[in-house]
Scaffold this motif. Structure first.
Motif, PDB file in Angstrom:
ATOM      1  N   ARG A   1       0.838  -1.202   0.000  1.00  0.00           N
ATOM      2  CA  ARG A   1       0.000   0.000   0.000  1.00  0.00           C
ATOM      3  C   ARG A   1       0.869   1.246   0.000  1.00  0.00           C
ATOM      4  N   ARG A   2       2.002   1.177   0.697  1.00  0.00           N
ATOM      5  CA  ARG A   2       2.919   2.316   0.757  1.00  0.00           C
ATOM      6  C   ARG A   2       3.752   2.458  -0.511  1.00  0.00           C
ATOM      7  N   SER A   3       3.998   1.339  -1.185  1.00  0.00           N
ATOM      8  CA  SER A   3       4.935   1.398  -2.309  1.00  0.00           C
ATOM      9  C   SER A   3       4.335   0.971  -3.647  1.00  0.00           C
ATOM     10  N   GLY A   4       3.079   0.529  -3.650  1.00  0.00           N
ATOM     11  CA  GLY A   4       2.475   0.060  -4.902  1.00  0.00           C
ATOM     12  C   GLY A   4       0.977   0.258  -4.884  1.00  0.00           C
ATOM     13  N   ASP A   5       0.241  -0.801  -5.235  1.00  0.00           N
ATOM     14  CA  ASP A   5      -1.211  -0.654  -5.290  1.00  0.00           C
ATOM     15  C   ASP A   5      -1.937  -1.443  -4.200  1.00  0.00           C
ATOM     16  N   GLY A   6      -1.189  -2.055  -3.281  1.00  0.00           N
ATOM     17  CA  GLY A   6      -1.798  -2.649  -2.114  1.00  0.00           C
ATOM     18  C   GLY A   6      -2.359  -4.039  -2.272  1.00  0.00           C
ATOM     19  N   ASP A   7      -2.101  -4.694  -3.396  1.00  0.00           N
ATOM     20  CA  ASP A   7      -2.704  -6.019  -3.610  1.00  0.00           C
ATOM     21  C   ASP A   7      -1.706  -7.166  -3.514  1.00  0.00           C
ATOM     22  N   PHE A   8      -0.472  -6.874  -3.147  1.00  0.00           N
ATOM     23  CA  PHE A   8       0.560  -7.904  -3.172  1.00  0.00           C
ATOM     24  C   PHE A   8       0.247  -9.056  -2.227  1.00  0.00           C
ATOM     25  N   GLY A   9      -0.088  -8.748  -0.978  1.00  0.00           N
ATOM     26  CA  GLY A   9      -0.345  -9.805  -0.008  1.00  0.00           C
ATOM     27  C   GLY A   9      -1.489 -10.698  -0.422  1.00  0.00           C
ATOM     28  N   VAL A  10      -2.569 -10.097  -0.902  1.00  0.00           N
ATOM     29  CA  VAL A  10      -3.734 -10.881  -1.334  1.00  0.00           C
ATOM     30  C   VAL A  10      -3.380 -11.760  -2.524  1.00  0.00           C
ATOM     31  N   ASN A  11      -2.672 -11.211  -3.484  1.00  0.00           N
ATOM     32  CA  ASN A  11      -2.302 -12.000  -4.661  1.00  0.00           C
ATOM     33  C   ASN A  11      -1.406 -13.174  -4.299  1.00  0.00           C
ATOM     34  N   MET A  12      -0.446 -12.945  -3.388  1.00  0.00           N
ATOM     35  CA  MET A  12       0.454 -14.025  -2.993  1.00  0.00           C
ATOM     36  C   MET A  12      -0.294 -15.115  -2.224  1.00  0.00           C
ATOM     37  N   THR A  13      -1.104 -14.724  -1.253  1.00  0.00           N
ATOM     38  CA  THR A  13      -1.805 -15.734  -0.463  1.00  0.00           C
ATOM     39  C   THR A  13      -2.814 -16.493  -1.302  1.00  0.00           C
ATOM     40  N   THR A  14      -3.471 -15.806  -2.225  1.00  0.00           N
ATOM     41  CA  THR A  14      -4.429 -16.489  -3.099  1.00  0.00           C
ATOM     42  C   THR A  14      -3.727 -17.526  -3.965  1.00  0.00           C
ATOM     43  N   GLY A  15      -2.599 -17.130  -4.550  1.00  0.00           N
ATOM     44  CA  GLY A  15      -1.841 -18.060  -5.382  1.00  0.00           C
ATOM     45  C   GLY A  15      -1.321 -19.247  -4.592  1.00  0.00           C
ATOM     46  N   LEU A  16      -0.831 -18.993  -3.404  1.00  0.00           N
ATOM     47  CA  LEU A  16      -0.278 -20.072  -2.587  1.00  0.00           C
ATOM     48  C   LEU A  16      -1.365 -21.022  -2.098  1.00  0.00           C
TER      49      LEU A  16
ATOM     50  N   HIS B   1       7.161 -27.090  -9.142  1.00  0.00           N
ATOM     51  CA  HIS B   1       6.461 -27.113 -10.419  1.00  0.00           C
ATOM     52  C   HIS B   1       5.002 -26.709 -10.222  1.00  0.00           C
ATOM     53  N   VAL B   2       4.378 -27.216  -9.170  1.00  0.00           N
ATOM     54  CA  VAL B   2       2.994 -26.841  -8.870  1.00  0.00           C
ATOM     55  C   VAL B   2       2.915 -25.346  -8.561  1.00  0.00           C
ATOM     56  N   LEU B   3       3.849 -24.850  -7.761  1.00  0.00           N
ATOM     57  CA  LEU B   3       3.881 -23.416  -7.473  1.00  0.00           C
ATOM     58  C   LEU B   3       3.999 -22.604  -8.748  1.00  0.00           C
ATOM     59  N   SER B   4       4.941 -22.982  -9.593  1.00  0.00           N
ATOM     60  CA  SER B   4       5.178 -22.244 -10.823  1.00  0.00           C
ATOM     61  C   SER B   4       3.949 -22.227 -11.714  1.00  0.00           C
ATOM     62  N   ASP B   5       3.379 -23.383 -11.958  1.00  0.00           N
ATOM     63  CA  ASP B   5       2.195 -23.460 -12.821  1.00  0.00           C
ATOM     64  C   ASP B   5       1.050 -22.622 -12.264  1.00  0.00           C
ATOM     65  N   THR B   6       0.857 -22.680 -10.955  1.00  0.00           N
ATOM     66  CA  THR B   6      -0.241 -21.925 -10.339  1.00  0.00           C
ATOM     67  C   THR B   6      -0.034 -20.430 -10.500  1.00  0.00           C
ATOM     68  N   PHE B   7       1.172 -19.955 -10.228  1.00  0.00           N
ATOM     69  CA  PHE B   7       1.410 -18.515 -10.310  1.00  0.00           C
ATOM     70  C   PHE B   7       1.420 -18.018 -11.749  1.00  0.00           C
ATOM     71  N   LEU B   8       1.868 -18.833 -12.674  1.00  0.00           N
ATOM     72  CA  LEU B   8       1.866 -18.409 -14.068  1.00  0.00           C
ATOM     73  C   LEU B   8       0.469 -18.435 -14.666  1.00  0.00           C
ATOM     74  N   SER B   9      -0.392 -19.284 -14.128  1.00  0.00           N
ATOM     75  CA  SER B   9      -1.726 -19.443 -14.709  1.00  0.00           C
ATOM     76  C   SER B   9      -2.805 -18.632 -14.007  1.00  0.00           C
ATOM     77  N   HIS B  10      -2.636 -18.411 -12.710  1.00  0.00           N
ATOM     78  CA  HIS B  10      -3.761 -17.868 -11.950  1.00  0.00           C
ATOM     79  C   HIS B  10      -3.456 -16.618 -11.139  1.00  0.00           C
ATOM     80  N   SER B  11      -2.204 -16.255 -10.953  1.00  0.00           N
ATOM     81  CA  SER B  11      -1.902 -15.154 -10.047  1.00  0.00           C
ATOM     82  C   SER B  11      -2.166 -13.807 -10.708  1.00  0.00           C
ATOM     83  N   GLY B  12      -2.518 -12.832  -9.864  1.00  0.00           N
ATOM     84  CA  GLY B  12      -2.754 -11.489 -10.366  1.00  0.00           C
ATOM     85  C   GLY B  12      -1.569 -10.579 -10.113  1.00  0.00           C
ATOM     86  N   GLY B  13      -1.707  -9.332 -10.559  1.00  0.00           N
ATOM     87  CA  GLY B  13      -0.662  -8.347 -10.346  1.00  0.00           C
ATOM     88  C   GLY B  13       0.544  -8.570 -11.238  1.00  0.00           C
TER      89      GLY B  13
END
Length: 213
Positions: A33-48, A67-79
């Motif tokens: 929120r201080r350095s960007g648009d404030g969605d980093f934490g939500v995007n990371m936790t959602t992807g994980l 491999h599961v982490l990579s596929d999930t973040f490349l396919s579904h993560s935001g930001g």
């Protein structure tokens, strides 16, 4: 203490990382929120959370959880950070798919490849206030430890501490990449959330190993 990471310990690393990010969600969101648009934490936790749901019960190689982490973040993560983390995890998946156990040398190799990938894709350098400010010192620490034939625990500890110092150091520099470059001095005093997350990543590896005692 084990001196290599089996598929089961790699799985524990990934699960521990997910738990650490979940615990830090509010702090990461406030940093962003201080350095960007404030969605980093939500995007990371959602992807994980998505990745955790897709993890196999018994991975066949230490690369499979990554491999599961990579596929999930490349396919579904935001930001903007999600795809970069997806590519970061992919290099750990590639190295881990080729071995039965992750040695210190293998972790150092994966980290170096990941650093090269992130640099190539994002053009970020040390001092730009990005995840690279944690990746670079951690990778260099791993390389030194591997060259000196240190135990795995010592190498992972050195990497975690170097990443955490690098992440903390971003609180004192102006951003030169992404949204934080538009924020300017308003971001000073808080570290970059991507760099902090890299610190959590290496710390989770050390914790996974420590749990074998």
């Amino acid at each position: 203490m084990a001196d290599q990471l089996s598929p089961a310990l790699a799985d524990r690393w990934v699960r521990g990382f997910a738990a650490a990010v979940e615990d830090a969600n509010d702090r990461l969101t406030e940093m962003d929120r201080r350095s960007g648009d404030g969605d980093f934490g939500v995007n990371m936790t959602t992807g994980l959370r998505r990745a955790l749901a897709a993890l196999p019960e018994r991975p066949s190689t230490p690369g499979e959880p990554f491999h599961v982490l990579s596929d999930t973040f490349l396919s579904h993560s935001g930001g903007t950070s999600g795809p970069l983390f997806g590519m970061w995890f992919r290099d750990f998946a590639k190295v881990g798919a080729q071995v039965d156990f992750l040695t210190l040398g293998a972790v150092a190799e994966a980290s170096a490849q990941g650093w090269a990938t992130i640099t190539r894709l994002g053009s970020a350098k040390v001092g730009d206030r990005t995840m690279v400010d944690a990746i670079a010192p951690a990778t260099e620490a791993l390389k030194r430890s591997a060259e000196e034939a240190d135990p795995l625990e010592a190498g992972l500890r050195a990497a975690a501490e170097a990443a955490e110092r690098g992440a903390e150091g971003t609180s004192r520099i102006l951003g030169r990449k992404g949204r934080t470059s538009y924020v300017g001095e308003a971001a000073l005093g808080v570290p970059d959330p991507g760099a902090v997350t890299i610190g959590l990543f290496y710390r989770a590896a050390l914790d996974a190993l420590a749990d074998t005692d």
